[in-house]
Write a protein that holds these residues in place. Structure first.
Motif, PDB file in Angstrom:
ATOM      1  N   LEU A 431      33.285  47.212  32.624  1.00 28.46           N
ATOM      2  CA  LEU A 431      33.975  46.136  33.600  1.00 28.46           C
ATOM      3  C   LEU A 431      34.527  45.914  34.156  1.00 28.46           C
ATOM      4  O   LEU A 431      35.927  45.769  35.000  1.00 28.46           O
ATOM      5  CB  LEU A 431      34.349  45.444  32.385  1.00 28.46           C
ATOM      6  CG  LEU A 431      33.585  44.513  31.585  1.00 28.46           C
ATOM      7  CD1 LEU A 431      34.078  43.314  30.271  1.00 28.46           C
ATOM      8  CD2 LEU A 431      32.288  43.630  32.233  1.00 28.46           C
ATOM      9  N   ALA A 432      34.463  47.792  34.672  1.00 31.09           N
ATOM     10  CA  ALA A 432      35.549  48.395  36.292  1.00 31.09           C
ATOM     11  C   ALA A 432      34.292  48.056  37.575  1.00 31.09           C
ATOM     12  O   ALA A 432      33.699  47.554  37.467  1.00 31.09           O
ATOM     13  CB  ALA A 432      35.869  49.193  36.069  1.00 31.09           C
ATOM     14  N   PRO A 433      36.029  47.697  38.155  1.00 33.56           N
ATOM     15  CA  PRO A 433      34.416  46.891  39.359  1.00 33.56           C
ATOM     16  C   PRO A 433      34.267  48.036  40.391  1.00 33.56           C
ATOM     17  O   PRO A 433      34.797  49.440  40.168  1.00 33.56           O
ATOM     18  CB  PRO A 433      35.607  46.184  40.188  1.00 33.56           C
ATOM     19  CG  PRO A 433      37.256  47.349  39.628  1.00 33.56           C
ATOM     20  CD  PRO A 433      36.986  46.952  38.078  1.00 33.56           C
ATOM     21  N   LEU A 434      32.739  48.046  40.900  1.00 31.26           N
ATOM     22  CA  LEU A 434      32.067  48.637  41.414  1.00 31.26           C
ATOM     23  C   LEU A 434      31.872  48.556  42.783  1.00 31.26           C
ATOM     24  O   LEU A 434      32.263  49.659  43.351  1.00 31.26           O
ATOM     25  CB  LEU A 434      30.459  49.306  40.903  1.00 31.26           C
ATOM     26  CG  LEU A 434      30.193  49.502  39.528  1.00 31.26           C
ATOM     27  CD1 LEU A 434      28.712  49.413  39.377  1.00 31.26           C
ATOM     28  CD2 LEU A 434      30.281  51.416  39.609  1.00 31.26           C
ATOM     29  N   GLY A 435      32.244  47.774  43.179  1.00 29.29           N
ATOM     30  CA  GLY A 435      32.089  47.753  44.354  1.00 29.29           C
ATOM     31  C   GLY A 435      32.335  45.932  45.118  1.00 29.29           C
ATOM     32  O   GLY A 435      31.203  45.205  44.407  1.00 29.29           O
ATOM     33  N   LEU A 436      31.828  45.832  45.890  1.00 25.22           N
ATOM     34  CA  LEU A 436      31.374  44.467  47.069  1.00 25.22           C
ATOM     35  C   LEU A 436      29.963  44.321  47.340  1.00 25.22           C
ATOM     36  O   LEU A 436      29.604  45.042  47.489  1.00 25.22           O
ATOM     37  CB  LEU A 436      31.954  44.880  48.172  1.00 25.22           C
ATOM     38  CG  LEU A 436      31.478  43.054  49.207  1.00 25.22           C
ATOM     39  CD1 LEU A 436      32.818  42.036  48.997  1.00 25.22           C
ATOM     40  CD2 LEU A 436      31.827  43.636  50.587  1.00 25.22           C
ATOM     41  N   VAL A 437      29.600  42.882  46.658  1.00 21.19           N
ATOM     42  CA  VAL A 437      28.438  42.861  47.306  1.00 21.19           C
ATOM     43  C   VAL A 437      28.259  41.779  47.933  1.00 21.19           C
ATOM     44  O   VAL A 437      27.847  41.783  49.377  1.00 21.19           O
ATOM     45  CB  VAL A 437      27.487  42.110  45.141  1.00 21.19           C
ATOM     46  CG1 VAL A 437      26.164  41.459  46.123  1.00 21.19           C
ATOM     47  CG2 VAL A 437      27.779  42.836  44.607  1.00 21.19           C
TER      48      VAL A 437
END
Length: 673
Positions: A431-437
């Protein structure tokens, strides 16, 4: 020979002779496991401003000199050694250059204690001096007295410090500011920890510039998340393989010899509770949020000019046979030491961690706002058991604003969420952020809705895995994982809907920021275009502001035949489409607009007047002629783009339906009321 030398390659000791597990001072003879480490974050040394750096060094040197663990003191630098600016009036970046490395080498030698370094994302940025990453890396290693980017040193009995460094800048597939550990280092790291198991009493402390995904440390959404450079190997490396990103947390979970992992990169202070994260659950209870036996610690910066939240801090790590403690060295307060956390060894596989003080949070403008999903929190949006199992309304019927927080699972197992006015993708296992959508500019004021996207019934599976059921083995279902869904951004004011398409690999986060070398070349091409425009059209530079633009590939639509290449906001033609829509809004008076919208028959009458040959559709030429009659000031280019706006299905004709949509909606909501 130190114990970790068996792991194929041992980092070279620099500064002073390597400590040995024998011949310790009197204090360490009582506890051969005792050690003291000074951990310094991003140095970003600037030859024009060295006061903070030297003062910070004096604080840590004093602590190590008085540590009472002679032979077991060490300094660990987390990289980003020089300032990424022109510090020498040479029109060249200082970071990653020979003068930078020489300055830092002298600085680290001044500690008077053994030290070693891991490379950060800026440490191969000597792009004006070195043509390749390999040449830059060779200079870095040579000047810093290292044999390899990685290192392994024994600092006490059964106690290793291990470092892995970034080796890619020019060759980065995406942003050059991703901290990338190459496959040879990864193999070396895995062998090192495998050869020193917890069952044999080994304790390993790891150092890297960026943290690993799954560490749970505080990250900056508006910087590292949206740019895709939070974690080690964030983008999955040159092959974009997400297994490269999660490899490190998997090793941490499997190898309980890893007791702590220190990182920098974010320039954030150490006053947040999530600047230190503890192991959470035993591995037998499941993968999330299992951090093995490892404590993760964020490290701040010495220099005021590089801090994002005004903090100037380093870490102090003290260990013995019973456990270790993590402290903060506050350089802004004369080097005072504060105990942050105490970790006690209970056996070879489990530790107990305790925070030593309360943590300040969002009570001051200098603190960074942050949220990360956690299993079972109140922001999770599940699927209604009475619904169709694929449709949800994550924003609960409300328009997205900066206060909206929600996250959910897609049927294929991917995780999306809304936070701080942005749509973000999260890594499912951590549940760590990957990136902007989707950015705030596109998401503001819209609802987010997830619906089923019409997958044939024979392809519908009840799980996010490929079904082997009879009748589902056909070609149309071969790559199907769970019931297909569509993520929609709904603008209730205009009736417009944006479909958020996933990437080709199934992920959603946009790898927008590309390699810095590529962007520099693109910038030079744009500058050449402006220079040509100024010369060809005899104008001042200001006259062409916003009129020299770029176009990129590879995909801009879902049409089966390539017809147009204009991309809204990127090409001149596409920008004129936006201008055309504004032009439609200005055509005629507001009274005429209301009259047109009053009844369908009035709109049909208007259409028939334009449809000179009465065939039920109007050609581009007929519509263009009508536009010129209504608005003689329109240029030929503006007319062409307004026609393009009207012909939505690109068949060369404008039907009554397209004409109605054009008059009611493309002319603006105000005229449609």
């Amino acid at each position: 020979m130190l114990a970790c030398a068996s792991a194929a390659v041992q980092g070279l000791q620099v500064g002073q002779a390597a400590p040995r597990p024998v011949a310790r001072g009197a204090a360490t003879m009582k506890d051969p496991f005792a050690f003291t480490l000074g951990v310094v974050g991003d140095l970003h040394m600037d030859p024009r401003d060295l006061d903070d750096s030297f003062e910070g060094r004096s604080h840590i040197k004093k602590i190590l000199d008085e540590a009472g663990t002679p032979g077991s003191t060490y300094v660990c630098s987390l990289g980003d050694l020089g300032e990424s600016k022109d510090c020498t009036q040479t029109q060249q970046l200082f970071a990653g250059t020979t003068p930078c490395f020489e300055l830092v080498r002298d600085f680290l030698d001044g500690f008077g204690h053994p030290y070693d370094i891991v490379g950060g994302n800026h440490d191969l940025e000597g792009i004006d001096e070195f043509a390749t990453d390999e040449e830059n890396l060779e200079a870095y290693l040579s000047i810093m007295g290292k044999e390899t980017p990685q290192y392994c040193h024994q600092v006490a009995d059964k106690t290793l410090i291990v470092g892995i460094g970034s080796t890619v800048f020019r060759g980065a597939k995406y942003t050059s500011h991703e901290v990338f550990v190459d496959k040879d280092q990864c193999a070396w790291f895995e062998k090192t920890i495998t050869d020193h198991p917890a069952e044999d009493g080994w304790r390993i402390f790891v150092f890297s510039h960026a943290p690993i995904i799954g560490s749970g440390l505080r990250v900056l959404q508006e910087c590292h998340v949206v740019n895709g450079c939070c974690w080690l190997n964030h983008s999955g490396g040159k092959n974009g393989d997400p297994r490269t990103t999660t490899k490190f947390i998997e090793l941490v979970r499997r190898h309980r010899c890893i007791k702590a992992w220190f990182s920098g990169h974010f320039h954030l202070g150490q006053d947040y509770q999530d600047s230190i994260t503890f192991p959470t659950i035993p591995r037998e209870e499941g993968p999330y949020p299992n951090r093995g036996s490892c404590v993760f610690a964020q490290t701040s910066v010495m220099r005021a000019g590089t801090s994002r939240d005004t903090r100037q801090q380093s870490r102090l790590l003290r260990g013995n046979k019973d456990g270790f403690e993590i402290c903060t060295v506050n350089h802004a307060a004369g080097g005072t030491v504060r105990l942050d956390a105490t970790i006690t060894y209970t056996d070879s596989n489990h530790e107990v961690g305790v925070y030593a003080h309360d943590h300040a949070e969002l009570d001051h403008d200098s603190f960074m706002k942050v949220y990360s999903p956690s299993e079972g929190d109140e922001c999770y949006v599940g699927y209604d058991g009475d619904g169709d199992g694929v449709s949800i309304d994550p924003t609960d019927g409300c328009q997205v604003d900066e206060e909206t927080v929600a996250w959910w699972h897609m049927s294929d197992g991917r995780v999306l969420g809304v936070y701080d006015g942005r749509l973000i993708e999260y890594e499912p296992s951590t549940l760590a952020p990957l990136g902007l959508v989707v950015g705030y500019d596109e998401l503001q004021g819209k609802k987010v809705v997830v619906v089923g996207s019409g997958v044939p019934d024979e392809c519908v599976a009840s799980t996010a895995s490929v079904s082997q059921a009879v009748g589902m083995e056909g070609a149309d279902c071969a790559e199907f994982e769970g019931e297909e869904q569509a993520v929609l951004l709904v603008d209730e004011e205009t009736g417009g809907i944006t479909v958020v398409q996933p990437n080709e690999d199934g992920s959603y986060w946009r790898k927008i920021v590309r390699n810095k070398m590529v962007r520099m070349k693109e910038k030079r091409r744009v500058q050449a275009g402006r220079a040509y425009a100024e010369a060809a059209f005899d104008g001042s530079p200001d006259a062409f502001e916003g009129r020299v633009v770029s176009s990129w590939g590879p995909y801009t639509s879902i049409v089966g035949t390539a017809v147009k290449t204009g991309v809204a906001g990127l090409t001149t033609q596409a920008e004129n489409v936006a201008k055309a829509e504004q032009r439609w809004q200005s055509l005629g008076s507001e009274e005429q607009g209301r009259a047109w919208a009053a009844t369908g028959s009035q709109l049909a009458d208007a259409f028939n007047k334009v449809d000179a040959d009465g065939n039920g559709s109007i050609s581009h030429a007929e519509l263009a002629a009508a536009i010129k009659v209504v608005d003689p000031a329109s240029t030929a280019e503006e007319v062409a783009t307004m026609v393009a706006v009207a012909d939505e299905d690109e068949d060369g004709e404008v039907t009554l339906s397209e004409f109605v949509m054009l008059m009611l909606y493309q002319r603006g909501p105000a005229l449609a009321k």
